[in-house]
Design an enzyme around this catalytic site. Sequence first.
Site, PDB file in Angstrom:
ATOM      1  N   LYS A  56      53.445  48.564  32.183  1.00 19.35           N
ATOM      2  CA  LYS A  56      53.297  47.752  33.397  1.00 19.35           C
ATOM      3  C   LYS A  56      54.032  46.431  33.205  1.00 19.35           C
ATOM      4  O   LYS A  56      54.069  45.894  32.086  1.00 19.35           O
ATOM      5  CB  LYS A  56      51.803  47.526  33.650  1.00 19.35           C
ATOM      6  CG  LYS A  56      51.468  46.772  34.927  1.00 19.35           C
ATOM      7  CD  LYS A  56      49.954  46.734  35.135  1.00 19.35           C
ATOM      8  CE  LYS A  56      49.543  45.962  36.362  1.00 19.35           C
ATOM      9  NZ  LYS A  56      48.067  46.002  36.568  1.00 19.35           N
ATOM     10  N   SER A 131      46.383  47.696  41.016  1.00 22.68           N
ATOM     11  CA  SER A 131      47.694  47.077  40.975  1.00 22.68           C
ATOM     12  C   SER A 131      48.685  47.836  40.085  1.00 22.68           C
ATOM     13  O   SER A 131      49.884  47.650  40.221  1.00 22.68           O
ATOM     14  CB  SER A 131      47.581  45.639  40.468  1.00 22.68           C
ATOM     15  OG  SER A 131      47.087  45.620  39.127  1.00 22.68           O
ATOM     16  N   SER A 155      42.356  48.348  38.544  1.00 17.16           N
ATOM     17  CA  SER A 155      43.801  48.563  38.679  1.00 17.16           C
ATOM     18  C   SER A 155      44.389  49.710  37.887  1.00 17.16           C
ATOM     19  O   SER A 155      45.539  50.082  38.099  1.00 17.16           O
ATOM     20  CB  SER A 155      44.548  47.294  38.300  1.00 17.16           C
ATOM     21  OG  SER A 155      44.556  46.435  39.396  1.00 17.16           O
TER      22      SER A 155
HETATM   23  N1  GLN Z   1      42.142  45.457  43.362  1.00 17.70           N
HETATM   24  C1  GLN Z   1      41.614  44.502  42.447  1.00 17.70           C
HETATM   25  C2  GLN Z   1      42.166  43.133  42.747  1.00 17.70           C
HETATM   26  O1  GLN Z   1      42.930  43.030  43.629  1.00 17.70           O
HETATM   27  C3  GLN Z   1      41.856  44.925  41.056  1.00 17.70           C
HETATM   28  C4  GLN Z   1      43.018  44.309  40.400  1.00 17.70           C
HETATM   29  C5  GLN Z   1      43.138  44.631  38.938  1.00 17.70           C
HETATM   30  O2  GLN Z   1      42.351  45.397  38.385  1.00 17.70           O
HETATM   31  N2  GLN Z   1      44.108  43.994  38.311  1.00 17.70           N
HETATM   32  O3  GLN Z   1      41.831  42.165  42.134  1.00 17.70           O
END
Ligand code: GLN
Length: 454
Positions: A56, A131, A155
Site C-alpha cells: 500500500k 482505504s 481498511s
Molecule cells: N473507512 C475507515 C475510515 O475512513 C477506515 C480507514 C482505515 O482503516 N484506514 O477511517
Amino acid sequence: MQLVQGYLDNINARNDLNAFLEVWNEEAIETANQLDQKIANKDSLGSLFGVVIAIKDNLAYKGHKVSNSSKILEGFESLYTATAIQRLIDQDAIIIGRTNCDEFAMGASNENSAFGPVKNAINPELVPGGSSGGSAVAVAANMCHVALGSDTGGSIRQPAAFNGIIGLKPSYGRISRWGLLAYASSFDQIGPMTHSVEDAALVTQIMSGADSQDASMSQIPPLELDLKSKKEKMTFSVMREAIEHPGMDAEVVVGLKNLVLKLEAEGHTITYFDFPLLDSMVPTYYVLTTAEASSNLSRYSGMMYGYRSQNATDLESTYTLSRTEGFGAEVKRRIMLGTFVLSSDQYDAYYEKAQKVRRIIQNETRKILENSDAILIPTTSTPAFKLGEKSKDPIAMYLADLFTVQANLSGNPAISLPLYKTSSGLPLGVQLITKENAENELFSISQKLMDLYV
Ligand code: GLN
C-alpha cells in the site's frame, strides 16, 4: 522470473482498474533473477522465496516514492524501509509496486485518492472498498500473490470483502508500525490481503515480533504458527444487531443466517449477544481517529516533505498554502474535526468521553470472548456499492465502517473471509474476531471455515 512477468502482464492488462500507482518492474525482474541465481548456487532459500508482494502506498520502502495517495507528498522518497517490509524482503519476497489507496488511508471506497479511484475487481462499476482498495484489487485480479494494507477502522477487511479475498487486521501491537505513515497511531495496524489463510498466517508471522523502533508492541509474545485447530467443536458469538439492524442489506442477513445454520448442523455452538454499543462505535471511532490524525498530519507543512506551494511568500503562507493545495477534502475535514474535538473547550465533551466509551467497548468485547472462541459478524452491512453513490455523503460513507471499527477500538485481531456471495455473485465477507493476541486461534478457525464453505 516467469512468475513476475506473469503478474506484470496482468497489471498491464488491467490498467483500467487503477490499482497501482507505480510498478517497479525492472527491479522486480532483477530481484527474480537474483533469486534464480540462489537456486543455481544451492543457497538457502527464505520462507517467502519468490512470493510477489504489492505494498500500500503508505508504507516506507527506502529509495522508492511513497505518497499516501496525496498530492502533499509529491516527489517524496522514503529514507528508510518499514520493518514489516524489510522482514518480507529478508525472506526473499519480491516487492512489485505500490498500490493506490484513499488519501492518508481515510475512506471506505478508494474515491479519496488524489490519483483517481480504484475500481472493483469483480465489477468495475463498483467501488473496491477502502482505504486499501488498490491492494485488494491487486490480489483479486492476480496482479501479485499477496498485498499489504493498513487497517485503522476496516481498511483491510472491508476491501477484502468487496473483492472476494481474505484480509487480516492483526492484534494491535503485533506488527511494527515503523515505516507506516501514521493516520491514527493507537488504531493503525499493517496486515496481509491474500487468497488463502495459510498465506495470511505465514506473512503475518514473518512480519510480527518485537521491534525497538515501535514501543507500542514490546509486550506481545512472538507468534508461533499452528494452523491445526485444537478444538473440534467451537462456540461462536453472533451479534444480534447484525441480523436485526435496520441498515442491513437483506442478502447479507440471509447469508449470515445460513452460515449459522450450517455451523449448528456441524455441531458448533452459536450464542447471541446484544450489543447496544453498536451505534456508538462509529462516532467514537471518528472522534478518536480524527483527533490523532490532526496531530499526526501536522508534520506535512510544506517544509520537510514533498509538496510546497509555489505561491507562498513567507513561513505562514508556506504552511497554509501548501496544506490547502496539498490535502484533499476528506483529509481537511478530518483535520478540522480532530482539531475541534481536541480544543480546550470541547475536549471533555468529545475526546475524553470517546476515550471512556472506547474502554467500555474493549471491556465488553473481552467479556463476550470469555465464553466463546470467536465473534461472528458480517464484515460490511452491504455488498460493494456503485462508484459515486456515497462520495457526496460523508456520514453514509462513515457508516460503511459499522462492523469493522470494533476490532480497532478494542485492539483484537479480526479477519474477513469470503464465505458467501449475493444472488448476483457479488462477494460478501464474514468477519471473525478472537481474543487479543489469539491470531493462531483465528487462523485455525478461519482455515476450518474456508475448508467447509468455499
Ligand atoms: N473507512 C475507515 C475510515 O475512513 C477506515 C480507514 C482505515 O482503516 N484506514 O477511517
